[in-house]
Design an enzyme around this catalytic site. Structure first.
Site: not given
Ligand code: NAD
Length: 513
Positions: A120, A141, A153, A191
């Site tokens: 994001s 996204h 997105e 955003n």
């Molecule tokens: P999260 O912390 O809930 O989950 C991340 C997962 O990735 C975890 O299960 C972790 O074990 C795993 N992980 C970490 N390193 C890893 C690797 N090297 N290989 C494989 N798995 C790995 O995070 P999230 O909230 O799901 O966010 C994930 C992505 O989505 C980020 O880039 C975030 O910016 C983006 N995002 C999040 C949101 C939100 O509101 N949470 C919204 C849009 C985009």
């Protein structure tokens, strides 16, 4: 390009599991991977429980539920070799080197896959720069929670193959989600646009114009937003929204339109993050906000005579409720003026009205119940206070604010419209996608360009020009997209001619006429 059938999701957290659920539901075969096996197990269980719930509610048959779950499996490993994967969606921690390392391995491990990141805040171009072939990577996204937030997105990086935009768009559409195309810029489209509301609200709070509860009331009731900016910040958590503010602001090299607030930084330091910590701008008990009560104002049309400056309709509304509305100012009456883009005391001074006996009324509120009442610093409170009872007698809910710059709702509305126009100006999204992104991604009842149209583009420009002239703060400089369209009286959705148009049909049309 072959149609997408098999998908790998890397990262089984909040986003990965949501994407897995909607993709399996849409008929794709999905493998879910994570460095943490427990995360994959938890995600599969979570999706199974969501699908079961939809079966229990009668939204789909048990057979359909089983078929969805049969399409969703645990993959061997995030970067396990597989020639039959058509699309990899990465949703791991928001760290550039980690994402780059994953994609560098995937480039070889999944040679036939489109590579997509759900980042994001990181640049798609920067993530792709680690690849031998950066044309294979694109941004997809999604918003949280994925099954409920239908917006996605689609973000091509500078080197992304153009064909991937079509592939990604078709994929999102097949999910039943709504794709919008965003330029690879800080905060992408949603955003970035979403910064206008909280940053102006925090500026208003910082200038001690009104309390968070009153600013929220004004925004909800005057602009029709479902949630006020402070409720929204409490819901998201300042630990999430303040860093987004800082990243987008830094990404645009400190553009004053995106200025973060020191108020937010201090509140993060104090742990006043919002709902999740039980206290943010509001206190929460069992997750329910304790909102300060509306002040009691006893309606009394006869409390004091009023004089309405330059607004016959508003004068007529008050008269109908029984108020004594004088045609001229009077030492025994309160003058009501309707400022646009400037402080109330200035309007009073311009028309020779006594600021001690003057109140400002935000014209944006006069056709609604909530009425923002601006109290000039020089007001004689004993004399002007009864005017609130007169307004209450006309059915209004008056909310007093201090007299700093323009009325609260004008500032918020104009900064949202202006930022959306700046996005259009810089081609971060098309006008239609900007409106769609705000409605679906930010929950606005109208897209911001639609909002500008309905408020009147000339009025929006007048508000911003007034704010800029008074404060000299470039935060309020009018976007050229907005000013040009307001001055030419054309729609904010008009793209306008570009140089390349001259060389295509349009140029020919002009010559042949
Ligand atoms: P999260 O912390 O809930 O989950 C991340 C997962 O990735 C975890 O299960 C972790 O074990 C795993 N992980 C970490 N390193 C890893 C690797 N090297 N290989 C494989 N798995 C790995 O995070 P999230 O909230 O799901 O966010 C994930 C992505 O989505 C980020 O880039 C975030 O910016 C983006 N995002 C999040 C949101 C939100 O509101 N949470 C919204 C849009 C985009």
């Amino acid at each position: 390009m072959e149609p997408i059938e098999r998908i790998r999701i890397v990262g089984a957290g909040a986003m990965g599991r949501g994407i897995a659920q909607v993709a399996a539901t849409a008929g794709y075969r999905v493998e879910l991977t994570d460095t943490d096996d427990a995360a994959v197990r938890a995600a599969l269980e979570f999706v199974a429980s969501m699908i079961q719930r939809s079966v229990d509610k009668g939204k789909r048959s048990a057979d359909e539920g089983e078929a969805i779950l049969a399409r969703l499996t645990a993959g061997a490993a995030p970067t396990a070799p597989a020639a039959d994967i058509d699309l990899v969606i990465e949703a791991v921690v928001e760290k550039l080197p980690i994402k780059q390392a994953i994609f560098t391995e995937l480039e070889t491990a999944t040679p036939n896959a489109v590579l997509a990141s759900n980042t994001s805040s990181l640049s798609i171009t920067a993530i792709a720069s680690a690849l031998r072939d950066p044309s294979r990577l694109i941004g997809l996204h999604f918003f949280n929670p994925v099954p409920l937030m239908s917006l996605v997105e689609v973000v091509p990086g500078l080197r992304t193959a153009p064909a991937l935009v079509d592939t990604a768009t078709a994929f999102v559409t097949r999910l039943g989600h709504t794709p919008i195309l965003a330029r690879d810029t800080p905060g992408f489209l949603v955003n970035h646009l979403g910064r206008a509301l909280p940053s102006e609200a925090l500026a208003i709070l910082s200038e001690q114009v009104a309390s968070p509860a009153d600013i929220d009331r004004i925004v909800r009731d005057t602009l029709g937003l479902r949630m006020g900016p402070f409720e929204l910040m409490d819901l998201t958590g300042l630990d999430v929204s303040h860093p987004v503010m800082e990243t987008v602001s830094a990404g645009f090299y400190g553009d004053p339109r995106l200025r973060p607030s020191p108020i937010a930084a201090t509140r993060v330091a104090a742990g006043l993050l919002g709902r999740k910590t039980g206290e943010g701008f509001y206190r929460y008990e069992d997750g329910v906000p304790r909102l300060p009560a509306e002040p009691e104002i006893t309606p009394d049309a006869a409390a004091i005579p009023v004089h309405v400056h330059n607004h016959p309709d508003f004068a007529a509304t008050l008269r109908r409720s029984g108020a004594t509305v004088l045609e001229t100012p009077d030492a025994e009456a309160v003058s009501l003026v309707l400022p646009v883009g400037e402080p109330t005391y200035r309007v009073a001074a311009r028309y020779g009205l006594d600021p001690a006996l003057t109140l400002g009324i935000d014209p944006l509120g006069i056709d609604r119940r909530r009425l923002t009442v601006i109290v000039p610093s020089a007001a004689d409170l004993v004399v002007v206070a009864p005017a609130l009872r007169v307004l209450a007698a006309a059915g209004y809910l008056p909310t007093p604010t201090t007299d700093v710059t323009a009325p609260v709702a004008q500032r918020i509305m104009a900064t949202i419209v202006n930022l959306s126009c700046a996005l259009a100006e810089h081609g971060i999204g098309t006008p239609e996608d900007i409106d769609r992104g705000a409605r679906l991604g930010l929950g606005y009842p109208l897209g911001p360009l639609e909002l500008g149209e309905s408020a009147g583009t000339e009025r929006v420009v007048a508000i911003l020009d007034g704010l800029y002239a008074y404060t000299r703060d470039p935060r309020y400089r009018v976007s050229t997209w907005l000013r040009a369209r307001a001055e030419q009286r054309i729609s904010l959705h008009t793209r306008g001619a570009r140089p390349e148009d001259l060389l295509t049909n349009r140029g020919t049309d002009v010559r042949s006429r």
